[in-house]
Design an enzyme around this catalytic site. Structure first.
Site, PDB file in Angstrom:
ATOM      1  N   HIS A 135      -1.837  -3.211   5.441  1.00 40.10           N
ATOM      2  CA  HIS A 135      -0.484  -2.960   4.907  1.00 40.10           C
ATOM      3  C   HIS A 135      -0.194  -3.755   3.636  1.00 40.10           C
ATOM      4  O   HIS A 135       0.804  -3.511   2.953  1.00 40.10           O
ATOM      5  CB  HIS A 135       0.578  -3.319   5.955  1.00 40.10           C
ATOM      6  CG  HIS A 135       0.488  -2.506   7.202  1.00 40.10           C
ATOM      7  ND1 HIS A 135       0.559  -1.123   7.185  1.00 40.10           N
ATOM      8  CD2 HIS A 135       0.322  -2.856   8.503  1.00 40.10           C
ATOM      9  CE1 HIS A 135       0.438  -0.668   8.435  1.00 40.10           C
ATOM     10  NE2 HIS A 135       0.292  -1.703   9.249  1.00 40.10           N
ATOM     11  N   ASP A 172      -6.597   2.356  12.678  1.00 39.04           N
ATOM     12  CA  ASP A 172      -5.403   1.652  13.164  1.00 39.04           C
ATOM     13  C   ASP A 172      -4.290   2.694  13.346  1.00 39.04           C
ATOM     14  O   ASP A 172      -4.269   3.703  12.655  1.00 39.04           O
ATOM     15  CB  ASP A 172      -4.990   0.612  12.119  1.00 39.04           C
ATOM     16  CG  ASP A 172      -3.858  -0.284  12.589  1.00 39.04           C
ATOM     17  OD1 ASP A 172      -4.126  -1.437  12.946  1.00 39.04           O
ATOM     18  OD2 ASP A 172      -2.687   0.179  12.571  1.00 39.04           O
TER      19      ASP A 172
END
Ligand code: X5A
Ligand code: ZN
Length: 638
Positions: A135, A172
């Site tokens: 992220h 993920d």
């Protein structure tokens, strides 16, 4: 060549110092427990253990701005209150005095893994790291991530090892928007991510997580987003996503290296993902990736917050990296309808950029977006609870679109009958389950006579009758009435019956046939060497003439000293537990190898230079071996 496990205990130092329900799941035990399980199962001991090093500030600079790196350097001296205040400036972030050190180790671990693989010290590996990375952005921490470990590793592989094509698989359960932003316009990095999306109602709530975000400029078609619009996705959905989205594109892209943003919050039990995939699934996904890039797979831990599920999944992945055969998948193997919608949506969005998606997706015009459940139309599958929208298609059109989709996915329709059995005479000794249909019907006499005429062995009544049933069964399978079947035929007529069945199959509907013969059975003489049939004879005679469509092998297990060439020809695991690079799929039909450029991207400028790398057996990795090389690799031992 083995498997590396990169780790450093210091990465357990960072932890949450205040109350924050959102962040508390990212805890040091994630690493300690995963490592403990690896040890308990003897897996850690089978890996090459590498102690993680810190990434240098220059290496961090491959992705992050100098100001951001300096800011992070400064956090080492801050008190808890200041750390908390700074953390509040980012979304889902906590800082700790050891965060800078940990995050540099995490990025350094990814770099070390890539170096170990690209120098040939190991075949593949896993970096067990905290904090995660996918992220994080050029100048922003986000979603527990500080430095973008996988993105830094990819830049490094390009810059320091001269790679030109890197595949990043982000499994993920969150969208790695950080990786997407960093490589958005870069055609040398193909980024694939699936993520819990729920039509944009799940964190990080971004429009650019949807299927219609495909990259920009030169990078158009090199960002691939597969949003899951419902929770509860499982093994079947994940495998379908690989088979129908990731792998076709990955084969066409032909990466020199595969990086996995290996988050296990996509596994069953995870509080973030709420998905159903079992740990074994990650062994299968890993195994599927190993056919790419000569098996150069570097996995870097991302999320995963259910400690037991995370640990099991990590073990499964390491086992697959080590070359152990995966455990069978459990649970229902039918993908969810919502998953099929997502898969079709991303295929439609990517079709303009990839040859491998083009022929098949020609028919229905589909909305490439699943963004708005209320406002938009889903011409694909009307009637689902999330599609109350005005339906502009007629029902007939929708049915055509649906059946075309299902045909493409080859998952439906399931034939009404599962298994049929055609026997010559109802053999009392054969105990079959009650729901197995005994096939009594026979193909039309006239047709059969024509087929049987050239074969002496079929002149006998018994053999001729058996042939009729075999052909009827075959037709039922090819027509989609029956899924599978078993036919018995008198032994002397076996070869001739098989010959007729193959010819009839090929002249009817089948494009290509795989014939597996167990035991001594001659390959039909008139079988053309045109690539439509692959004859695999287990425990059979060697081919009379060299052919890549005739493979004969002793029974595995019976011959301990089986020669390595035979093992390799079949892509089997050799005795030392390492997987030999299997022959690449699809070499018989030339592939373009490159996605088409976007109109605005101008003339194709993406080069395809010789790779600096070579496979374990010395073949260059790229360009992809042509059929000549494949036939060489199929040459029987002299
Ligand atoms: C790496 C990762 C998740 C952040 C969730 C914030 N981050 N709600 O899994
Ligand atoms: Zn995650």
């Amino acid at each position: 060549m083995g498997t590396a496990l990169v780790y450093h205990e210091d990465m357990t130092a960072a932890r949450l110092l205040w109350d924050d329900p959102e962040c508390e799941i990212e805890c040091p035990e994630r690493l300690t427990i995963a490592l403990e399980r690896l040890r308990q199962r003897g897996l850690e001991q089978r890996c090459l253990r590498l102690a993680a090093r810190e990434a240098s500030e220059e290496e961090l600079g491959l992705v992050h701005s100098p100001e951001y790196v300096a800011l992070l350097r400064g956090t080492q001296a801050l008190g808890t209150g200041e750390l908390q205040a700074l953390s509040g400036q980012y979304d889902a972030i906590y800082f700790h005095p050891s965060t800078f050190h940990c995050a540099r180790l995490a990025a350094g671990a990814a770099l070390q893994l890539v170096d170990a693989v690209l120098t040939g010290a190991v075949q593949n590996g896993l970096a067990l790291v905290r904090p995660p990375g996918h992220h994080s952005q050029r100048a922003a921490a986000n979603g527990f991530c500080v430095f973008n470990n996988v993105a830094i590793a990819a830049k490094h592989a390009k810059q320091k090892h001269g790679l030109h094509r890197i595949l990043i698989v982000d499994w993920d359960i969150h969208h790695g928007q950080g990786i997407q932003y960093i490589f958005e316009d870069d055609p040398s990095v193909l980024y694939f991510s699936w993520h819990r999306y729920e039509h944009g109602r799940f964190w990080p709530y971004l429009q650019e997580s949807d299927t219609d975000a495909v990259g920009q400029g030169q990078g158009c078609g090199f960002t691939v987003n597969l949003p899951w619009n419902q929770v509860g996705m499982g093994n079947a959905d994940y495998v379908a996503a690989f088979l129908h989205v990731l792998l076709p594109l990955a084969f066409e892209f032909d990466p020199e290296l595969v990086l996995v943003a290996a988050g296990f919050d996509s596994a069953v039990g995870d509080p973030e993902g709420q998905m159903q995939a079992t740990p074994e699934c990650f062994a299968h996904l890993t195994q599927l990736l190993q056919v790419l890039a000569c098996g150069r797979v570097c996995a870097v831990l991302e999320g995963g917050y259910h400690l037991e599920s995370l640990s099991q999944s990590v073990c499964m992945m390491v086992q697959a990296l080590l070359g152990d055969p995966p455990l069978p998948l459990s649970g229902p193997m039918e993908p969810h309808r919502s998953a099929l919608e997502s898969i079709q949506s991303v295929r439609a969005a990517q079709a303009p950029h990839w040859m491998s998606l083009q022929q098949q997706d020609a028919a229905p015009v589909l909305s490439p977006s699943t963004r708005s459940p209320e406002g938009s139309i889903s011409p694909l599958l009307p009637g689902g609870p999330e599609f109350k929208a005005p339906v502009v298609q007629t029902e007939a059109q929708a049915v055509v679109a649906l059946s075309s989709l299902l045909d493409q996915l080859r998952l439906y329709p399931t034939p009404p009958l599962r298994t049929a059995v055609a026997l010559t005479e109802l053999d009392a000794a054969l105990v079959l389950p009650p729901d197995v249909l005994h096939w009594e019907r026979s193909a039309p006499q006239k047709e059969m006579q024509a087929w049987a005429r050239p074969h002496e062995a079929l002149a006998q009544d018994k053999s001729f009758n058996a042939l009729g049933k075999v052909l009827y069964l075959l037709d039922s399978i090819l027509d989609g009435q029956v899924s599978s079947g078993i036919a018995a035929t008198p032994a002397p007529a076996a070869a001739a019956t098989l010959d007729v069945a193959i010819q009839r199959g090929l002249s009817h509907r089948a494009q290509r046939l795989l014939c597996v013969a167990v035991g001594q059975l001659d390959r039909p003489l008139d079988l053309a060497d045109d690539g439509r049939t692959l004859w695999l004879n287990i425990r059979g005679k060697e081919a009379a003439a060299l052919s890549m469509f005739h493979v004969s092998t002793p029974l595995p297990g019976l011959l301990k000293g089986c020669d390595p060439v035979t093992w390799r020809r079949l892509g089997w695991t050799s005795q030392n537990g390492h997987r030999d690079p299997a022959p690449r799929a699809g070499v018989n039909r030339p592939r373009t190898g490159r996605p088409r450029q976007c109109p605005e991207a101008g003339p194709a400028s993406t080069r395809r230079p010789e790779s600096p790398l070579a496979c374990a057996d010395g073949r260059p990795c790229s360009p992809r071996p042509g059929s000549k090389q494949l036939s060489e690799s199929l040459t029987p031992p002299s």
